[in-house]
Structures are given as structure tokens and as C-alpha cells.
Design a protein around this motif. Structure first.
Motif, PDB file in Angstrom:
ATOM      1  N   LYS A  10      -3.041-100.599  -9.406  1.00 42.37           N
ATOM      2  CA  LYS A  10      -1.638-100.539  -9.837  1.00 42.37           C
ATOM      3  C   LYS A  10      -0.697-100.521  -8.633  1.00 42.37           C
ATOM      4  O   LYS A  10       0.344-101.188  -8.637  1.00 42.37           O
ATOM      5  CB  LYS A  10      -1.411 -99.291 -10.698  1.00 42.37           C
ATOM      6  CG  LYS A  10      -2.081 -99.345 -12.061  1.00 42.37           C
ATOM      7  CD  LYS A  10      -1.867 -98.036 -12.812  1.00 42.37           C
ATOM      8  CE  LYS A  10      -2.614 -98.031 -14.140  1.00 42.37           C
ATOM      9  NZ  LYS A  10      -2.474 -96.742 -14.856  1.00 42.37           N
ATOM     10  N   TYR A  11      -1.071 -99.766  -7.614  1.00 46.12           N
ATOM     11  CA  TYR A  11      -0.240 -99.715  -6.400  1.00 46.12           C
ATOM     12  C   TYR A  11      -0.139-101.105  -5.763  1.00 46.12           C
ATOM     13  O   TYR A  11       0.937-101.544  -5.352  1.00 46.12           O
ATOM     14  CB  TYR A  11      -0.821 -98.736  -5.373  1.00 46.12           C
ATOM     15  CG  TYR A  11      -0.978 -97.311  -5.850  1.00 46.12           C
ATOM     16  CD1 TYR A  11      -0.313 -96.851  -6.991  1.00 46.12           C
ATOM     17  CD2 TYR A  11      -1.785 -96.414  -5.155  1.00 46.12           C
ATOM     18  CE1 TYR A  11      -0.465 -95.544  -7.430  1.00 46.12           C
ATOM     19  CE2 TYR A  11      -1.944 -95.094  -5.589  1.00 46.12           C
ATOM     20  CZ  TYR A  11      -1.291 -94.673  -6.730  1.00 46.12           C
ATOM     21  OH  TYR A  11      -1.447 -93.385  -7.151  1.00 46.12           O
ATOM     22  N   LEU A  12      -1.297-101.781  -5.672  1.00 43.40           N
ATOM     23  CA  LEU A  12      -1.311-103.113  -5.071  1.00 43.40           C
ATOM     24  C   LEU A  12      -0.498-104.097  -5.913  1.00 43.40           C
ATOM     25  O   LEU A  12       0.213-104.960  -5.372  1.00 43.40           O
ATOM     26  CB  LEU A  12      -2.766-103.598  -4.942  1.00 43.40           C
ATOM     27  CG  LEU A  12      -2.999-104.916  -4.203  1.00 43.40           C
ATOM     28  CD1 LEU A  12      -2.446-104.839  -2.781  1.00 43.40           C
ATOM     29  CD2 LEU A  12      -4.480-105.257  -4.164  1.00 43.40           C
ATOM     30  N   ALA A  13      -0.588-103.946  -7.230  1.00 40.32           N
ATOM     31  CA  ALA A  13       0.188-104.815  -8.125  1.00 40.32           C
ATOM     32  C   ALA A  13       1.682-104.621  -7.908  1.00 40.32           C
ATOM     33  O   ALA A  13       2.459-105.583  -7.884  1.00 40.32           O
ATOM     34  CB  ALA A  13      -0.184-104.527  -9.576  1.00 40.32           C
ATOM     35  N   PHE A  14       2.093-103.377  -7.716  1.00 38.52           N
ATOM     36  CA  PHE A  14       3.513-103.089  -7.451  1.00 38.52           C
ATOM     37  C   PHE A  14       3.944-103.705  -6.126  1.00 38.52           C
ATOM     38  O   PHE A  14       4.996-104.352  -6.038  1.00 38.52           O
ATOM     39  CB  PHE A  14       3.748-101.578  -7.453  1.00 38.52           C
ATOM     40  CG  PHE A  14       5.136-101.180  -7.029  1.00 38.52           C
ATOM     41  CD1 PHE A  14       6.241-101.562  -7.772  1.00 38.52           C
ATOM     42  CD2 PHE A  14       5.336-100.424  -5.879  1.00 38.52           C
ATOM     43  CE1 PHE A  14       7.526-101.199  -7.376  1.00 38.52           C
ATOM     44  CE2 PHE A  14       6.607-100.060  -5.476  1.00 38.52           C
ATOM     45  CZ  PHE A  14       7.702-100.449  -6.236  1.00 38.52           C
ATOM     46  N   ILE A  15       3.124-103.527  -5.080  1.00 38.77           N
ATOM     47  CA  ILE A  15       3.442-104.069  -3.756  1.00 38.77           C
ATOM     48  C   ILE A  15       3.590-105.588  -3.825  1.00 38.77           C
ATOM     49  O   ILE A  15       4.535-106.159  -3.274  1.00 38.77           O
ATOM     50  CB  ILE A  15       2.351-103.667  -2.737  1.00 38.77           C
ATOM     51  CG1 ILE A  15       2.404-102.162  -2.469  1.00 38.77           C
ATOM     52  CG2 ILE A  15       2.520-104.444  -1.423  1.00 38.77           C
ATOM     53  CD1 ILE A  15       1.177-101.616  -1.760  1.00 38.77           C
TER      54      ILE A  15
END
Length: 294
Positions: A10-15
Motif C-alpha cells: 500500500k505504501y509503494l502504491a501511494f508513492i
């Protein structure tokens, strides 16, 4: 809260969504559906009770709260990648995948032997090859779609590069061309014949060489397909300049001549960041450097 691995995704998707300004483009880069990325963003916002993105018809934009969170998530993802690399190194090279961006001449004449030789030492390493032009390969490296890629100099200064080899650029002519018996091809004659121009993704080393010598060719056909140019030259539709590497084992009845002022392209391998590369990629880079050193 979900598993740590899911949180990292999820963090990578946001970035990536912030990087591209688009849920759709982030989904393409990460191999998800657009709705999958959207659900991840909704989950994060619900979990933390803050708005991370402003959603508009033209795309998405990070909010002021999202801007405060972003560097922390980048640090977490970077640390996670370092952790995976360390674990991989502890296990050794029992498995791994190397994604390589390459253009046609390298894919045809270098990579088969390179991979065969590399896999003698590392038989469980798999390769995924993406064939494209210079511009595509460069963007794939920056986006993380490939681990490394073959390009010609000059490279994007944001990428790390390793020089591998100089490749001569040769004039190709039909077999019975009046200049086919000359030892080298005169520069001035390049402007007198119909010319087939090879360009790969807007980065045309051949066009640059013509410009450097103040030659304005009579361009009849432009393409990134080396073999289409050879076929047209064989049929007497004009002349061209192609890299020597692609001319090896060519099936066409054409004559190759060096220019009276020899010209070259410089081929190298580019990578986004060797420090965060997997062990398999690091070993492949070391192998290529050793294989091509003088």
C-alpha cells in the motif's frame, strides 16, 4: 491493520500514485488493476483518518497531509528493499529474476551467449527481456519496470552506467552499387543518394553523425527496425548507416563499408541504483564488466 507485506504494498502504491499523478499509471507500473490501487489508497486513508490524495478528472494530486507522510513512507519502502536484499544475500543465489531492457542488436547478438555463460555459474537465475528503443528502455529503468538496460551514451545523468563496447557504424549499399568496390565510403556521397534513416526512440546517433559532418541526407524512409532498412537497401531503394553489431549474420545481399571518417556508437548498461539492486543483478553487472574489460 493487515500484514506487514500488505502494508508495504500500500505504501509503494501511494508513492507510485504520487509519482505518476495517476491511479491508472501507478497500477500499470506495479501490475495491479486501477480499482486495486484505488482500494489501497482508500484503506490507507480510512486507517489513518486523513486524506492523502485529491481526486480529479485529470488525475490525482497529493494533499498537504500526504506531503508530510510521503518521505516517511519512502524511507520505510527503501529500508524494506534493503532488508530483502540482505536476506537474499544470506540465502545466496539459489534463485532470482533479472529483468533486462534491451534493443534488437544486443538481444540478437550479445545476450544469448551472455546469459548462457552466466547461467553456467548461476543456473537458477531467470531472465525476463523487454525489447524496446532507447527512450523506452531508459524510462523502464527509471520506473523500475526493468532492473537494468542496455543503452547508448550519453546516458541520463540520473542513472548509473557501465561502458561495455564501441560499435562501428557502417554504410550499407546494394551489391552492385557504383561505390561498392571503394575501400571506404566518402562522406559527401551520403547526401547524393536516397537515404534510409535508423532512429530509435528519438535518439538518433546516425542523424547526429550526419549533422556533425554538415551532411543533409535525402531521407526517404525512417524507422527503428534495422531489418526493414536492410531489406530496402538490398532492393536498391537507397543506402543507409547501421551499427556493425546488427550486421553480423545478416541474410541480405548488401555491402558494408566503413566511412572515410570512422564513426561509432558507445554501448553501456544502465541501472537506477546499484546499492539497492538485488544480488542477482549485482552479479550480472559484475559479470558484464569482467567480460568486456580490456
Amino acid at each position: 491493520m493487515g500484514s506487514p507485506a500488505m502494508s508495504i504494498q500500500k505504501y509503494l502504491a501511494f508513492i507510485k500514485t504520487v509519482e505518476y499523478g495517476s491511479l491508472t499509471k501507478a497500477a500499470e507500473a506495479l501490475g495491479y488493476t486501477q480499482s486495486g490501487i484505488s482500494h489501497m489508497m482508500n484503506d490507507l486513508e480510512a486507517e489513518w483518518g486523513i486524506a492523502l490524495l485529491e481526486r480529479k478528472r485529470s488525475g490525482v494530486r497529493i494533499t498537504s497531509d500526504g506531503l508530510k507522510i510521503l518521505p516517511h513512507l519512502q524511507n520505510v519502502c527503501h529500508a524494506h528493499q534493503k532488508l530483502l536484499t540482505e536476506i537474499e544475500e544470506l540465502h545466496g543465489l539459489n534463485s532470482g529474476l533479472i529483468r533486462v531492457g534491451t534493443f534488437s542488436s544486443v538481444a540478437t547478438h550479445w545476450l544469448p551467449n551472455m546469459i548462457k555463460s552466466f547461467q553456467k555459474d548461476y543456473p537458477n537465475i531467470e531472465f525476463e527481456l523487454l525489447l524496446g528503443d532507447y527512450t523506452e528502455i531508459e524510462s523502464w529503468i527509471i520506473q523500475g519496470r526493468v532492473d537494468c538496460g542496455f543503452l547508448t551514451f550519453p546516458f541520463n545523468p540520473d542513472l548509473e552506467s557501465v561502458f561495455l563496447e564501441r560499435d562501428r557504424l557502417l554504410v550499407i549499399l546494394p551489391e552492385h552499387h557504383p561505390l561498392a568496390e571503394r575501400e571506404s565510403f566518402p562522406l559527401g556521397a551520403l547526401a547524393e543518394e536516397p537515404f534510409m534513416l535508423l532512429e530509435k526512440g528519438g535518439r538518433g546517433e546516425i542523424a547526429e553523425i550526419l549533422k556533425m559532418h554538415h551532411i543533409v541526407p535525402n531521407v526517404r524512409f525512417t524507422t527503428w527496425d534495422d531489418y526493414a532498412i536492410m531489406a530496402m537497401v538490398e532492393n536498391g531503394l537507397g543506402i543507409s548507416i547501421l551499427p556493425e553489431l546488427i550486421l553480423k549474420r545478416n541474410p541480405y545481399r548488401i555491402v558494408q563499408k566503413e566511412l572515410e571518417v570512422p564513426a561509432y556508437r558507445e554501448i553501456g548498461l544502465a541501472i537506477k541504483d546499484s546499492k539497492t539492486a538485488s544480488l542477482a543483478v549485482k552479479r550480472f553487472l559484475q559479470y558484464l564488466q569482467y567480460r568486456h574489460r580490456d
